[in-house]
Design a protein around this motif. Structure first.
Motif, PDB file in Angstrom:
ATOM      1  N   ALA A   1       0.838  -1.207   0.000  1.00  0.00           N
ATOM      2  CA  ALA A   1       0.000   0.000   0.000  1.00  0.00           C
ATOM      3  C   ALA A   1       0.864   1.244   0.000  1.00  0.00           C
ATOM      4  N   VAL A   2       0.335   2.297  -0.655  1.00  0.00           N
ATOM      5  CA  VAL A   2       1.026   3.588  -0.652  1.00  0.00           C
ATOM      6  C   VAL A   2      -0.032   4.675  -0.470  1.00  0.00           C
ATOM      7  N   ALA A   3       0.260   5.594   0.447  1.00  0.00           N
ATOM      8  CA  ALA A   3      -0.671   6.701   0.700  1.00  0.00           C
ATOM      9  C   ALA A   3      -0.148   7.949  -0.005  1.00  0.00           C
ATOM     10  N   VAL A   4      -1.083   8.673  -0.652  1.00  0.00           N
ATOM     11  CA  VAL A   4      -0.711   9.853  -1.445  1.00  0.00           C
ATOM     12  C   VAL A   4      -1.501  11.063  -0.958  1.00  0.00           C
ATOM     13  N   ARG A   5      -0.810  12.161  -0.743  1.00  0.00           N
ATOM     14  CA  ARG A   5      -1.487  13.413  -0.390  1.00  0.00           C
ATOM     15  C   ARG A   5      -0.776  14.555  -1.107  1.00  0.00           C
ATOM     16  N   ASP A   6      -1.546  15.480  -1.656  1.00  0.00           N
ATOM     17  CA  ASP A   6      -0.984  16.653  -2.359  1.00  0.00           C
ATOM     18  C   ASP A   6       0.021  16.245  -3.439  1.00  0.00           C
ATOM     19  N   GLY A   7      -0.240  15.142  -4.115  1.00  0.00           N
ATOM     20  CA  GLY A   7       0.630  14.727  -5.220  1.00  0.00           C
ATOM     21  C   GLY A   7       1.924  14.081  -4.780  1.00  0.00           C
ATOM     22  N   ARG A   8       2.080  13.916  -3.464  1.00  0.00           N
ATOM     23  CA  ARG A   8       3.324  13.320  -2.966  1.00  0.00           C
ATOM     24  C   ARG A   8       3.038  12.053  -2.171  1.00  0.00           C
ATOM     25  N   ILE A   9       4.100  11.293  -1.975  1.00  0.00           N
ATOM     26  CA  ILE A   9       3.960  10.050  -1.232  1.00  0.00           C
ATOM     27  C   ILE A   9       4.007  10.356   0.264  1.00  0.00           C
ATOM     28  N   LEU A  10       2.895   9.992   0.917  1.00  0.00           N
ATOM     29  CA  LEU A  10       2.778  10.270   2.351  1.00  0.00           C
ATOM     30  C   LEU A  10       3.369   9.128   3.170  1.00  0.00           C
ATOM     31  N   GLY A  11       3.235   7.934   2.655  1.00  0.00           N
ATOM     32  CA  GLY A  11       3.772   6.782   3.368  1.00  0.00           C
ATOM     33  C   GLY A  11       3.656   5.526   2.523  1.00  0.00           C
TER      34      GLY A  11
END
Ligand SMILES: [Zn+2]
Length: 547
Positions: free
Chosen positions: A25-35
């Motif tokens: 899994a990958v979390a994305v926020r504001d076009g960037r990788i959050l975690g």
């Protein structure tokens, strides 16, 4: 916690971050990788939208093409006359042509469709090395037309054939004192023009329509389409004049959120005919955005190996052809490299032959002696004939290399039999040596010279198969994992963008390539056939159209 976080679930995520090489899994926020990690731990970031459309897909960092040209997007305005089949941005497949007669026939067919009598007929992708010893001359192209310019750019883009009308129109005759004008036994030009000084005579008479098409808005958009189909999220344009129109088009197209690519155009100083090229580059940098990165300089110092215009050390060409041409004389190169090096800029140098690679290393060594500088990441581009001693020099000088591994497939047989001979052909594009000696390296297509497709390029570096099935240099093979690194983080490093792209890692842009299969699990011989579902750029999903 804001709700703009998206949690993507996938069958497998290949991160290129050794701390957690694989994830689900990958979390994305504001076009960037959050975690990156397991879904439970990522939910610690607060509320998020779960997107499981990739649940049966494999995610990689967005692929990075470290040596390509916007020309690839422009060329499709012209007639393709290459030897191998090729697919255009509209998905149409152009059949490869297997004889001079087939080339002439396709050109005639297109000629008959042009109504404007003054309009030039332009073609590209031609390569005489596949047709034995015969060369194309005005006799072939005069069969196409004697009344309008007919230009046939070779696959290498370092040579061109033209018809008699074009020669006369450009003022090229027996008396024209330029090295690259190939001549018949009677001293008259044969119609083959080698390298830019000779080709320039034609471009100044009829215009450089190839180059203009690549830098046009339409060319940049077509390039984005072709690159995206190949899973690329960041690509270079390694010959740009950074003119006002060009920068304007690049800014306009990349500002469109629907444009699927980050672009890295490089200034080619020799393309700047008026004004100070360095000032242009420094000014261009003020326009940098997250999708447009100015700052590279590109120098081209020799020609093409299969065109016999590359500069080779002793013992020269296997078939006895005379040595190639300097596009920048070695003495002048030292001054140019020093000037850009002093200004803190990063210099990429095209060197095909081993003499050219050596001269480039000499120039960088001298620049470093006069002006020590850390982390310069000057890069040799192509560097196809370097031996182990040269790679040791690169390592000690902090020089990166970007190897033209697609050559192994497309021209490997010709290199073995005609240009280099077996010894040097077996060490062509020596990724294994770069890996062993710790030289930071990438691998590339040089599109439009060969089609853009990093998975194909990786396949070349892993299997080292020529188009006839010969293995060139078993000991220079690299592993699939290393090849995948070369087309992501490796290429990003040579562009000084490895802090932003190249791995799936917290803080970087959310750029992914979405695959239908696992490149680490399929047999290495089928790496090039892993289907590309699409890409994600800055968190925006781009599904590739099914062709
Ligand atoms: Zn190139």
């Amino acid at each position: 916690m804001n709700a703009t976080t998206t949690l993507y679930l996938a069958r497998k995520i290949i991160t290129m971050n050794p701390q957690q090489a694989l994830a689900r899994a990958v979390a994305v926020r504001d076009g960037r990788i959050l975690g990156v990690g397991d879904p439970e731990s990522l939910r610690g970031w607060g509320p998020c939208t779960t997107d499981d459309r990739f649940r049966d897909k494999v995610l990689m960092p967005g692929l990075v093409e470290g040596h390509s040209h916007l020309l690839e997007g422009g060329m499709w305005d012209f007639v393709y006359v290459g030897y191998h089949d090729r697919r255009g941005p509209d998905g149409c497949r152009w059949a490869g042509l297997k004889s001079f007669d087939e080339v002439v026939a396709r050109l005639k067919e297109f000629e008959s469709t042009i109504s404007d009598p003054a309009q030039p007929l332009l073609a590209w992708g031609f390569d005489p090395i596949f047709f034995g010893v015969e060369r194309m001359t005005t006799l072939h192209l005069d069969r196409v037309s004697t009344r309008r310019p007919v230009l046939v750019m070779h696959a290498s883009a370092h040579l061109m054939n033209v018809n008699s009308f074009t020669l006369a129109h450009s003022g090229i005759d027996a008396a024209t004192p330029i090295d690259g004008i190939t001549r018949n036994a009677d001293g008259n030009p044969s119609g083959e023009l080698q390298e830019f000084a000779a080709m320039f005579l034609v471009f100044s008479a009829v215009g450089n329509l190839y180059f203009d098409a690549g830098q046009s808005e339409r060319g940049i958009r077509n390039f984005g389409r072709v690159a995206q189909l190949a899973g690329v999220t960041t690509a270079t344009d390694l010959v740009n004049d950074l003119g006002e129109d060009s920068i304007g088009n690049l800014r306009k197209v990349t500002a469109d959120p629907g444009y699927p690519l980050r672009l890295v155009p490089a200034l080619a100083p020799l393309r700047v005919l008026q004004g100070d090229p360095m000032a242009r580059l420094l000014e261009a940098r003020s326009h940098n955005t997250d999708k447009l990165h100015f700052g590279l300089v590109k120098l081209i110092i020799d020609g093409s190996i299969q065109g016999f215009t590359a500069r080779l050390r002793w013992p020269g060409y296997y078939n006895g052809s005379p040595n190639g041409l300097w596009l920048v004389p070695p003495r002048q190169l030292k001054d140019i490299v020093l000037a850009y090096h002093r200004a803190g800029l990063q210099v990429h140098i095209h060197t095909n032959g081993d003499e050219a690679s050596e001269v480039a290393l000499d120039a960088i060594e001298q620049a470093l002696a006069e002006h020590p500088r850390w982390d310069h990441r000057h890069t040799l581009q192509h560097c196809q004939m370097a031996d182990a001693a040269m790679f040791r020099r690169m390592a000690s000088l902090g020089v990166c290399v970007n190897l033209f591994c697609n050559h192994i497939y497309y021209w490997g047989d010709a290199h073995y039999a005609l240009t280099m001979g077996p010894d040097r052909a077996n060490r062509i594009d020596a990724a294994g040596t770069a890996q062993r000696l710790g030289v930071p390296y990438a691998i590339h297509s040089d599109a439009p010279i060969t089609p853009i497709g990093p998975l194909f390029t990786a396949w070349c570096a892993v299997n080292r198969l020529t188009s006839s099935g010969r293995v060139l240099g078993e000991s220079e093979k690299i592993s699939v994992a290393d090849a995948l690194r070369a087309i992501t983080l490796g290429a990003a490093y040579t562009l000084k963008l490895d802090h932003l792209i190249g791995s799936i890692e917290v803080g970087k842009y959310a750029d992914f390539t979405v695959l239908d299969d696992d490149p680490l699990a399929v047999p290495a011989e089928t790496l090039k056939d892993v289907p590309i579902w699409g890409t994600v750029l800055g968190g925006r999903v781009f599904e590739a159209p099914k062709l």
